[in-house]
Design a protein around this motif. Sequence first.
Motif, mmCIF file in Angstrom:
data_model
loop_
_atom_site.group_PDB
_atom_site.id
_atom_site.type_symbol
_atom_site.label_atom_id
_atom_site.label_comp_id
_atom_site.label_asym_id
_atom_site.label_seq_id
_atom_site.Cartn_x
_atom_site.Cartn_y
_atom_site.Cartn_z
ATOM 1 N N GLY A 30 -3.827 9.612 -11.098
ATOM 2 C CA GLY A 30 -3.147 8.825 -10.193
ATOM 3 C C GLY A 30 -3.942 7.544 -9.301
ATOM 4 N N TYR A 31 -3.471 7.281 -7.993
ATOM 5 C CA TYR A 31 -4.135 6.196 -7.332
ATOM 6 C C TYR A 31 -5.000 7.058 -6.463
ATOM 7 N N LEU B 235 1.031 -1.170 -0.050
ATOM 8 C CA LEU B 235 -0.160 0.007 0.104
ATOM 9 C C LEU B 235 0.724 1.346 0.068
ATOM 10 N N GLU B 236 1.937 1.223 0.918
ATOM 11 C CA GLU B 236 2.861 2.594 0.911
ATOM 12 C C GLU B 236 3.427 2.800 -0.501
ATOM 13 N N GLU B 237 3.670 1.636 -1.364
ATOM 14 C CA GLU B 237 4.021 1.941 -2.578
ATOM 15 C C GLU B 237 3.239 2.679 -3.370
ATOM 16 N N LYS B 238 1.755 2.135 -3.488
ATOM 17 C CA LYS B 238 1.003 2.897 -4.289
ATOM 18 C C LYS B 238 0.433 4.164 -3.927
ATOM 19 N N TRP C 267 3.122 7.908 -14.352
ATOM 20 C CA TRP C 267 2.925 6.154 -14.535
ATOM 21 C C TRP C 267 3.780 5.268 -13.735
ATOM 22 N N PRO C 268 3.202 4.402 -13.143
ATOM 23 C CA PRO C 268 3.885 3.381 -12.328
ATOM 24 C C PRO C 268 5.279 2.943 -13.158
ATOM 25 N N TYR D 45 1.634 7.161 -5.309
ATOM 26 C CA TYR D 45 1.095 7.825 -6.760
ATOM 27 C C TYR D 45 -0.242 8.479 -6.335
ATOM 28 N N ALA D 46 -0.722 8.635 -5.028
ATOM 29 C CA ALA D 46 -2.000 9.056 -4.720
ATOM 30 C C ALA D 46 -2.265 10.447 -5.200
ATOM 31 N N ASN D 47 -3.525 10.353 -5.815
ATOM 32 C CA ASN D 47 -3.900 11.551 -6.413
ATOM 33 C C ASN D 47 -4.607 12.613 -5.314
#
Length: 355
Positions: free
Chosen positions: A126-127, A109-112, A160-161, A115-117
């Motif tokens: 974003g995520y 989760l912390e990786e995603k 982009w990831p 990319y948080a919007n």
Amino acid sequence: MVTSVAPRVESLSSSGIQSIPKEYVRTQEELTSITNIFEEEKKAEGPQVPTIDLKDIDSEDKLVREKSREELKEAAVEWGVMHLVNHGIDDDLLERVKKAGEAFFNLPLEEKEKYANDQESGKIAGYGSKLANNASGQLEWEDYFFHLIFPEDKRDMSIWPKSPSDYIKATSEYAKLLRGLATKILSILSLGLGLDEGRLEKEVGGMEELLLQMKINYYPKCPQPELALGVEAHTDVSALTFILHNMVPGLQLFYQGKWVTAKCVPNSIIMHVGDTIEILSNGKYKSILHRGLVNKEKVRISWAVFCEPPKEKIILKPLPEVVSEAEPAIFPPRTFAQHIQHKLFRKTQDALVSK
């Protein structure tokens, strides 16, 4: 000021809760029609979403070609949604796109969150997870990743990831091929209205301005799927929407007064006609109401690509050639941005009335 961040549904799902928070519970009216998606998908009776085979769409045999195009047009008139097979995009590439998207959601989760919007400030790429944007304050049982994938010069590669390593390459290749498929579909729908084949494409922005926005929808397992929706009932604002999924059923279409469950058709791309084409065609092509169900057993992932006209540059209204005294324009002129605002306003009003 503290900005409100919707909880990640994935975190709720993996926390071991037995009952879902009340803001995910749907209205009484909706609950009467939410059923077990696996049982629904097995049903053989009743109407089925059409499957359109594109292999003869450009056949040199005029009769074969016209029959194929007529089938696509009829599906757009009758349903506004269809499974496309033999669409010309390699199965291996579709698998790569799906593997890459799934791998992103399998990251910690912390990786995603990197990319948080930030929806409240208008940064929707974003995520993210849905914030309540209506008076009822309801939430959907999904997280998502959203970004523009075409035209290439309008992409923001910083969101982009980077992981998995194939994400950028596979998604870029898919975007380019999907843009070609969009042109082909738009030309057939144009001809179906008696217009020049390039007309609809021009009316939605052409190669320069039509935007392809990808939203990867991640629907975690839900402890009470009979109370929730992955995506609430809506029509797409886009011109066209193309959808891949991980072969877990969930999509339902509101057809002839009933919810119909879309089957899982291997190697197909689901295509929706969106509001934009419904408006331009003066309602001849349908933008169908649809929603997404969730389940207890399996994570569902779908890759939706929305083909959208530019927000302000084009006035969307029924084309003069499809309007007559017998069939007057049924949609007022609006920009794409105004159409979105109109839908949001109506949704808010409806929610207030039903309270």
